[in-house]
Write a protein that holds these residues in place. Sequence first.
Motif, short mmCIF file in Angstrom:
data_model
loop_
_atom_site.label_atom_id
_atom_site.label_comp_id
_atom_site.label_asym_id
_atom_site.label_seq_id
_atom_site.Cartn_x
_atom_site.Cartn_y
_atom_site.Cartn_z
N ALA A 98 -7.97 8.24 -0.08
CA ALA A 98 -8.43 8.30 1.31
C ALA A 98 -8.59 6.89 1.90
CB ALA A 98 -9.76 9.05 1.38
N ARG A 99 -9.16 5.96 1.13
CA ARG A 99 -9.31 4.58 1.61
C ARG A 99 -7.95 3.93 1.84
NH1 ARG A 99 -13.19 4.65 -2.36
NH2 ARG A 99 -11.89 3.43 -3.77
N ASN A 100 -7.01 4.17 0.93
CA ASN A 100 -5.67 3.60 1.06
C ASN A 100 -4.97 4.14 2.30
OD1 ASN A 100 -3.51 1.92 -0.02
ND2 ASN A 100 -2.44 3.84 -0.43
N GLU A 101 -5.05 5.46 2.51
CA GLU A 101 -4.42 6.06 3.68
C GLU A 101 -5.06 5.57 4.98
OE1 GLU A 101 -4.42 10.30 3.01
OE2 GLU A 101 -3.01 10.12 1.35
N ALA A 102 -6.38 5.38 4.97
CA ALA A 102 -7.07 4.87 6.16
C ALA A 102 -6.61 3.45 6.48
CB ALA A 102 -8.57 4.92 5.96
N ARG B 179 0.83 -1.22 0.00
CA ARG B 179 0.00 0.00 0.00
C ARG B 179 0.86 1.27 0.00
NH1 ARG B 179 -5.33 -0.15 0.58
NH2 ARG B 179 -6.30 -2.17 0.95
N LYS B 180 1.97 1.25 0.73
CA LYS B 180 2.83 2.44 0.83
C LYS B 180 3.62 2.68 -0.46
CE LYS B 180 3.67 3.16 5.71
NZ LYS B 180 4.72 3.23 6.74
N THR B 181 3.85 1.65 -1.22
CA THR B 181 4.66 1.80 -2.43
C THR B 181 3.79 1.72 -3.69
OG1 THR B 181 5.21 -0.56 -2.38
CG2 THR B 181 6.79 0.96 -1.35
N THR B 182 3.48 0.53 -4.11
CA THR B 182 2.78 0.30 -5.37
C THR B 182 1.41 0.98 -5.43
OG1 THR B 182 3.90 -1.83 -5.49
CG2 THR B 182 2.04 -1.48 -7.00
N LYS B 183 0.59 0.73 -4.42
CA LYS B 183 -0.78 1.27 -4.43
C LYS B 183 -0.77 2.80 -4.39
CE LYS B 183 -5.26 0.09 -3.54
NZ LYS B 183 -6.04 -0.73 -4.43
N THR B 184 0.09 3.38 -3.54
CA THR B 184 0.18 4.84 -3.46
C THR B 184 0.65 5.43 -4.79
OG1 THR B 184 0.54 4.80 -1.08
CG2 THR B 184 1.29 6.76 -2.25
N ALA B 185 1.62 4.79 -5.43
CA ALA B 185 2.13 5.26 -6.73
C ALA B 185 1.03 5.20 -7.80
CB ALA B 185 3.34 4.44 -7.15
N GLU B 186 0.25 4.12 -7.79
CA GLU B 186 -0.83 3.98 -8.76
C GLU B 186 -1.87 5.10 -8.58
OE1 GLU B 186 -2.43 0.07 -8.06
OE2 GLU B 186 -0.75 -0.93 -9.05
N ILE B 187 -2.22 5.37 -7.33
CA ILE B 187 -3.22 6.41 -7.05
C ILE B 187 -2.68 7.79 -7.41
CG2 ILE B 187 -4.52 7.56 -5.20
CD1 ILE B 187 -4.70 4.74 -3.85
N THR B 188 -1.41 8.03 -7.12
CA THR B 188 -0.78 9.31 -7.46
C THR B 188 -0.81 9.52 -8.98
OG1 THR B 188 0.62 9.20 -5.51
CG2 THR B 188 1.34 10.67 -7.27
N ALA B 189 -0.53 8.47 -9.73
CA ALA B 189 -0.57 8.56 -11.20
C ALA B 189 -2.00 8.83 -11.69
CB ALA B 189 -0.04 7.26 -11.82
N GLU C 201 -16.04 18.84 -12.09
CA GLU C 201 -16.93 17.83 -12.66
C GLU C 201 -16.15 16.64 -13.20
OE1 GLU C 201 -19.76 19.45 -15.40
OE2 GLU C 201 -20.11 21.20 -14.14
N ASN C 202 -15.04 16.34 -12.56
CA ASN C 202 -14.16 15.29 -13.03
C ASN C 202 -14.33 14.05 -12.15
OD1 ASN C 202 -11.92 13.64 -13.57
ND2 ASN C 202 -10.68 15.40 -14.20
N SER C 203 -15.09 13.06 -12.63
CA SER C 203 -15.37 11.87 -11.82
C SER C 203 -14.11 11.03 -11.58
CB SER C 203 -16.46 11.02 -12.46
OG SER C 203 -16.04 10.53 -13.71
N GLU C 204 -13.18 11.01 -12.54
CA GLU C 204 -11.94 10.26 -12.36
C GLU C 204 -11.13 10.83 -11.19
OE1 GLU C 204 -12.81 11.36 -15.47
OE2 GLU C 204 -13.20 9.48 -16.53
N TYR C 205 -11.13 12.15 -11.09
CA TYR C 205 -10.41 12.81 -9.99
C TYR C 205 -11.08 12.45 -8.66
CZ TYR C 205 -8.35 16.44 -7.06
OH TYR C 205 -7.69 17.10 -6.06
N ASP C 206 -12.40 12.53 -8.61
CA ASP C 206 -13.13 12.20 -7.38
C ASP C 206 -12.88 10.74 -6.96
OD1 ASP C 206 -14.16 14.76 -7.31
OD2 ASP C 206 -16.07 14.20 -8.26
N GLU C 207 -12.91 9.83 -7.93
CA GLU C 207 -12.67 8.41 -7.64
C GLU C 207 -11.24 8.19 -7.13
OE1 GLU C 207 -13.65 6.27 -11.20
OE2 GLU C 207 -15.75 6.89 -11.10
N ALA C 208 -10.28 8.86 -7.72
CA ALA C 208 -8.88 8.73 -7.29
C ALA C 208 -8.70 9.30 -5.88
CB ALA C 208 -7.95 9.41 -8.28
#
Length: 159
Positions: free
Chosen positions: A59-63, A24-34, A47-54
């Motif tokens: 937030a879920r990853n950090e939690a 989560r700290k490496t791969t998942k965080t990098a994917e979300i950042t991208a 009005e950008n749903s991709e941004y809202d989803e990311a």
Amino acid sequence: MADDNKIVLTSEGFKRLQDELSERKTTKTAEITARLAEARAQGDLSENSEYDEAKDAQARNEARIKEIEAILKDAVVLSEDDISKNKVALGSTITLLDMQTNEETEYSLVNPTEEDIFERRLSIESPIGKAIEGQKKGKTVEVTTSAGKFKYKIVKIGK
């Protein structure tokens, strides 16, 4: 063995959490950042749903990272010597015979944070876990669950 603030984990469960935290700290965080960078590049964020989803994924990853860190901080890892060979206890590997279907299934009895029925890791706090905890090989227990009543015989206790 552990005080009230401690979470008792099997060594496998502790390792799985360490691996998930690292992922989560490496791969998942990098994917979300991208994903966030790509969504920002599209322009108007209102009005950008991709941004809202990311952002939601972030937030879920950090939690989950905070949750895992808290569990690992308070964890006590069971040693092989802590696991009973004579009675069903946390860390035991048990073989149960379903008295209705006559099928045997092997389970590991684990802390609720490690539970995964598809991997045959059964929570010690589940109805079956509560019914078999402290029992010896050969004992038959009746378990009442939301799906009905079941009878199991403890065929084998290992670690």
